[in-house]
Write a protein that holds these residues in place. Structure first.
Motif, mmCIF file in Angstrom:
data_model
loop_
_atom_site.group_PDB
_atom_site.id
_atom_site.type_symbol
_atom_site.label_atom_id
_atom_site.label_comp_id
_atom_site.label_asym_id
_atom_site.label_seq_id
_atom_site.Cartn_x
_atom_site.Cartn_y
_atom_site.Cartn_z
ATOM 1 N N GLU A 199 0.822 -1.204 0.000
ATOM 2 C CA GLU A 199 0.000 0.000 0.000
ATOM 3 C C GLU A 199 0.858 1.257 0.000
ATOM 4 O O GLU A 199 1.855 1.341 0.715
ATOM 5 C CB GLU A 199 -0.915 0.025 1.231
ATOM 6 N N ILE A 200 0.451 2.226 -0.833
ATOM 7 C CA ILE A 200 1.081 3.549 -0.833
ATOM 8 C C ILE A 200 -0.033 4.562 -0.634
ATOM 9 O O ILE A 200 -0.858 4.768 -1.528
ATOM 10 C CB ILE A 200 1.827 3.831 -2.143
ATOM 11 N N GLY A 229 17.593 -3.715 -2.204
ATOM 12 C CA GLY A 229 16.272 -4.088 -1.720
ATOM 13 C C GLY A 229 15.311 -2.926 -1.605
ATOM 14 O O GLY A 229 14.338 -2.988 -0.851
ATOM 15 N N ASN A 230 15.558 -1.857 -2.364
ATOM 16 C CA ASN A 230 14.652 -0.709 -2.369
ATOM 17 C C ASN A 230 13.644 -0.841 -3.507
ATOM 18 O O ASN A 230 14.012 -1.161 -4.637
ATOM 19 C CB ASN A 230 15.436 0.589 -2.522
ATOM 20 N N LEU A 231 12.400 -0.581 -3.180
ATOM 21 C CA LEU A 231 11.308 -0.690 -4.141
ATOM 22 C C LEU A 231 10.992 0.687 -4.717
ATOM 23 O O LEU A 231 10.985 1.694 -3.997
ATOM 24 C CB LEU A 231 10.071 -1.257 -3.437
ATOM 25 N N TYR A 232 10.741 0.732 -6.027
ATOM 26 C CA TYR A 232 10.408 1.983 -6.712
ATOM 27 C C TYR A 232 9.050 1.824 -7.388
ATOM 28 O O TYR A 232 8.866 0.960 -8.248
ATOM 29 C CB TYR A 232 11.470 2.328 -7.761
ATOM 30 N N VAL A 233 8.104 2.668 -6.983
ATOM 31 C CA VAL A 233 6.753 2.622 -7.523
ATOM 32 C C VAL A 233 6.363 4.030 -7.961
ATOM 33 O O VAL A 233 6.583 5.008 -7.238
ATOM 34 C CB VAL A 233 5.746 2.094 -6.487
ATOM 35 N N LYS A 239 3.071 -2.498 4.866
ATOM 36 C CA LYS A 239 3.155 -1.061 5.087
ATOM 37 C C LYS A 239 4.611 -0.679 5.291
ATOM 38 O O LYS A 239 5.308 -1.269 6.097
ATOM 39 C CB LYS A 239 2.311 -0.659 6.289
ATOM 40 N N ALA A 240 5.037 0.318 4.547
ATOM 41 C CA ALA A 240 6.432 0.731 4.609
ATOM 42 C C ALA A 240 6.515 2.241 4.802
ATOM 43 O O ALA A 240 5.520 2.962 4.714
ATOM 44 C CB ALA A 240 7.153 0.317 3.325
ATOM 45 N N SER A 241 7.711 2.707 5.076
ATOM 46 C CA SER A 241 7.963 4.137 5.188
ATOM 47 C C SER A 241 8.421 4.640 3.827
ATOM 48 O O SER A 241 9.519 4.314 3.365
ATOM 49 C CB SER A 241 9.046 4.385 6.251
#
Length: 363
Positions: free
Chosen positions: A233-234, A249-253, A285-287
């Motif tokens: 979720e964003i 391990g960084n996600l880009y959306v 849920k992430a920061s």
């Protein structure tokens, strides 16, 4: 005897005087002259713009992780070519080209070739120097045919965890449904427990056996392992577009408005402290950090490197702009793709009129 003694005495006196004079000159007269200082200057060889010839009908152009090699399809054949000298090798294919999928590995200059045979597939590794391919071997050092979970489907995409022998293959059926299956070179193919029949782009989390993917039917981003899945979720983003998962391990959306990227959200998948639960279909849920683009960009003209460099490509002006530091690189002709990072990367463009493929270094 007396004469000999006098000679010896004279010689000794001469030696003493000369030694004293040399000592005085070295200690005082030449003190500031003989002191030598130096420094080592390191020079870095600047990469040159390279150009090679390719056939006019060259299609499905891909570049290796280092930019040293390019693959393409021409005249119903798969080719690999060296960017440094234009040496072109034709890859031997043992089935119809429509049943072949090829992709460069992320961590090395090896082209993975998947060939469909009956209701299964064979996996090969191609050496770009020779164009020769060798079948991937299991733990018994044997080549295998892997049965597809849906016999009528074709492999249309491949993502791999380059730390081991795990691959995630995207399959598409004749009806247009698309799925992701997990391929272990030693154990075979297993279905992913996703319950999704319309998978978009997807990327593998390289530090773990985990994949992030687009669910096009429900317009959401998901993260899955072999035994569970979660929705990512964003807050405030209603039309997310998966862009990449980098080597850290960084996600880009992206947040897409009117088919253009206006914002890019990043978060670390390494930090699970904010993950409220881990059950099936739970939310991750992430920061999130938000990067707002100065100009909306087409998703196909945004490139993210394994080090987290984000480039927006202006294909009309021939520029690739690093949106983190606003540095730009110019290139000529039609944009094809990018590779590498801000230290060792480049831009691949195409001169259609002269049948040339051009490599422009970023740095």
């Amino acid at each position: 005897m007396k004469k000999l003694r006098n000679v010896i005495i004279c010689v000794l006196i001469s030696i003493i005087i000369q030694s004293g004079l040399l000592y005085y000159m070295n200690a005082y007269m030449f003190k500031n002259i003989t002191k030598v200082t130096y420094r080592i200057i390191k020079t870095e060889e600047k990469k040159k713009v390279l150009s090679i010839s390719i056939p006019q009908d060259a299609d499905k152009i891909q570049v290796s992780s280092t930019g040293k090699y390019v693959s393409y399809i021409s005249n119903n054949a798969l080719h690999v070519v060296q960017m440094s000298n234009g040496v072109d090798k034709k890859v031997q294919i043992d089935c119809d080209l429509s049943d072949v999928y090829a992709k460069w590995r992320v961590s090395e200059d090896v082209l993975v070739v998947i060939e469909k045979v009956d209701s299964g597939i064979k996996v090969y590794k191609c050496d770009p120097l020779t164009g020769e391919k060798q079948q991937a071997l299991d733990f018994n050092n044997k080549g295998r045919t892997y049965d597809l979970t849906r016999s009528s489907s074709n492999v249309v995409q491949l993502q791999s965890n380059d730390l081991n022998t795990i691959m995630y293959i995207k399959e598409q059926t004749g009806s247009g449904a698309s799925y992701i299956d997990r391929l272990d070179i030693s154990e075979g193919i297993t279905k992913m427990p996703l319950g999704i029949t319309k998978v978009g782009d997807y990327y593998v989390f390289k530090a773990e056996d985990k994949v992030v993917l687009e669910d096009l039917a429900d317009n959401k981003i998901m993260m899955a392992t072999s035994d569970n899945s979660q929705t990512i979720e964003i807050p405030g983003v209603n039309n997310p577009k998966l862009l990449y998962v980098d080597g850290q391990g960084n996600l880009y959306v992206a947040n897409v408005v009117n088919d253009k990227i206006v914002e890019i959200y990043t978060a670390s998948l390494n930090n699970r402290a904010n993950n409220s639960s881990s059950g099936q279909d739970s939310n991750f849920k992430a920061s999130w950090n938000k990067i707002t683009l100065k100009e909306p960009a087409d998703p196909k003209y945004v490139y993210i490197s394994d080090l987290g460099d984000i480039y927006a490509v202006d294909h009309l002006k021939g520029k690739a702009i690093n949106i983190k530091n606003n540095k730009s690189v110019s290139f000529n002709n039609m944009y094809v793709t990018m590779y590498g990072d801000s230290e060792k990367g480049g831009i691949i463009s195409r001169d259609v009129d002269n049948n040339k493929l051009i490599e422009t270094p970023i740095k």
